[in-house]
Design an enzyme around this catalytic site. Structure first.
Site, PDB file in Angstrom:
ATOM      1  CG  ASP A 145      -2.090   0.938   1.045  1.00  0.00           C
ATOM      2  OD1 ASP A 145      -2.148   1.631   0.010  1.00  0.00           O
ATOM      3  OD2 ASP A 145      -2.954   0.970   1.936  1.00  0.00           O
ATOM      4  CB  ALA A 146       3.349   2.290  -2.099  1.00  0.00           C
ATOM      5  CE  LYS A 147      -4.175   4.824  -0.313  1.00  0.00           C
ATOM      6  NZ  LYS A 147      -3.716   3.908   0.758  1.00  0.00           N
ATOM      7  NE  ARG A 148       6.212   5.123  -3.174  1.00  0.00           N
ATOM      8  CZ  ARG A 148       6.065   5.071  -1.845  1.00  0.00           C
ATOM      9  NH1 ARG A 148       4.934   5.431  -1.276  1.00  0.00           N
ATOM     10  NH2 ARG A 148       7.076   4.685  -1.082  1.00  0.00           N
TER      11      ARG A 148
END
Lengths: 272, 272
Positions: A97-100
């Site tokens: 879960d990094a939402k890059r």
């Protein structure tokens, strides 16, 4: 070669679970307020909840805040999921879960970081930069990406609910775009479980896609309502991330088993 | 207490420059394909170009791809900017190009990571999650955030150009939202220099805001066109990130000085 979602479906078959165990080492929950504390917290949760986990979802921010040692801890947590999967005899996908979200060679570097350096199987991404910013994460069909569509926070609507000229809100357009880009069965969507109407609307716009629906538990989303709004016609297609409700339980394994069973009973009611 | 943009304006005064030196350690450009190579590459560029830099912009992805050692290198690069600034006698802001965007306690953790662990002064963020996802980065007015508005990649329009019911494209709505949220003089926008019409439109929607405009040089944006479209009425308000055009020059210091001087001459033409 299998796609990311056929890999996930295999795991869902093995464990009869739609539970995604969130690995969110909040400083206040740790045995020590550092990277080592985060590592121990996560290793314990992985060990206990693995039998009931369709996927694990480590949240990059909670490791990143500890700098280089945090990053090393994140690598070890993902390796621990691999080892635990081997003992179980069933591979559990890791969704970073990094939402890059970035362009060209920068997106390539983030994809390398997530899939090669860290060894994750999928990642959460922002859709704001468009298709070519997502492509580097999709090149290998065994790796997947979940695009933010409708998030569970209070300000989600500031941008996501703006009405387009055709009448649809932005987030529905994102669901349609993502569905069109999903040519290799490795794109999913993120839709907050706190907003069942939005979940139902996205399910209608993208009937076959997997949806990661955070917000059940700590954020107040109701499990049954979310499942009824978001499950696919085949009673699947929805992953429910839960974190504190497990890590803070007296017995995380039992809490995970119970949650899995509640989900099964709702799935059963719905499809019977 | 000063705001992030008064800090930046002070530096712009000191160096008469709108140049933002991008620290993008592409593997193919490094003396060695690892974190140590990235560190040496960046330290050299910081040392040479600092006198002409209004800001430095390290790109998190190119460090992150090397895992924990990459993260340690990023910390050292930011520390090196601080030391170099002290020798110059003028503090140079560091804008962490990370394009993060997440909610509540996760956003808090990313803000801690960028501003405390790493020591950056500003960060680039995705606007997709709305105001409350941006707030944790704005709490300290000395720290700033640049929100993605109109990016320079081919697929930028997939989402950013969608027409809203009032007729405006999404990216113009983002510019207006950001302007409304900018109550502490610490929000800027990211608008690709490759799209001068978009730059002019954002400048019209947000006459006073600082814009970070990547795309001059490697991505083909024309410097003069970008400056004419994006400068504020006072001949400022635009930061131009340049990376490979400096790092690959035979003499990066001279290349930076020349670019600064070209910008000054265009500013002068425009305001005279």
């Amino acid at each position: 070669m299998e796609s990311f979602f056929s890999f996930l479906e295999k795991r869902v078959n093995d464990c009869s679970s739609l539970l995604c165990v969130g690995l969110d080492p909040h400083v206040s929950d740790l045995p020590a307020p550092n990277a080592d504390g985060a590592l121990r917290f996560c290793l314990d949760l992985v060990e206990r909840t693995a039998p009931y986990a369709a996927a694990f979802k480590p949240n990059a921010a909670f490791f990143e805040q500890f700098g280089a040692p945090g990053w090393a801890a994140l690598e070890r947590v993902i390796a621990a999921v691999r080892e635990r999967s081997q003992r179980l005899g069933s591979m559990i996908p890791v969704i970073l879960d990094a939402k890059r979200g970035d362009i060209s060679s920068t997106a390539d570097a983030y994809a390398r970081s997530a899939f090669q350096t860290l060894g994750a199987h999928a990642i959460t991404l922002s859709p704001y930069l468009g298709r070519d910013a997502v492509e580097p994460f999709l090149a290998d069909p065994e790796k997947g990406a979940f695009l933010l569509c409708k998030t569970s926070n209070p300000g989600a609507g500031d941008l996501q609910d703006l009405a387009l000229s055709g009448g649809e809100p932005v987030y529905v357009a994102v669901a349609r775009l993502a569905q069109g880009w999903n040519t290799r069965d490795n794109i999913g969507l993120v839709v907050g479980a706190t907003q069942p109407e939005a979940l139902a609307r996205v399910r209608q716009a993208a009937p076959g896609m997997w949806i990661l629906a955070p917000g059940v538990g700590a954020q107040g989303g109701d499990l049954e309502t979310a499942l009824k709004a978001g499950l696919r016609a085949d009673g699947r297609g929805l992953l429910l991330p839960v974190s504190r409700a497990l890590s803070r339980a007296a017995n995380p394994a039992r809490a995970a088993a119970e949650l899995r069973d509640r989900i099964i009973s709702i799935q059963y009611q719905r499809t019977k």
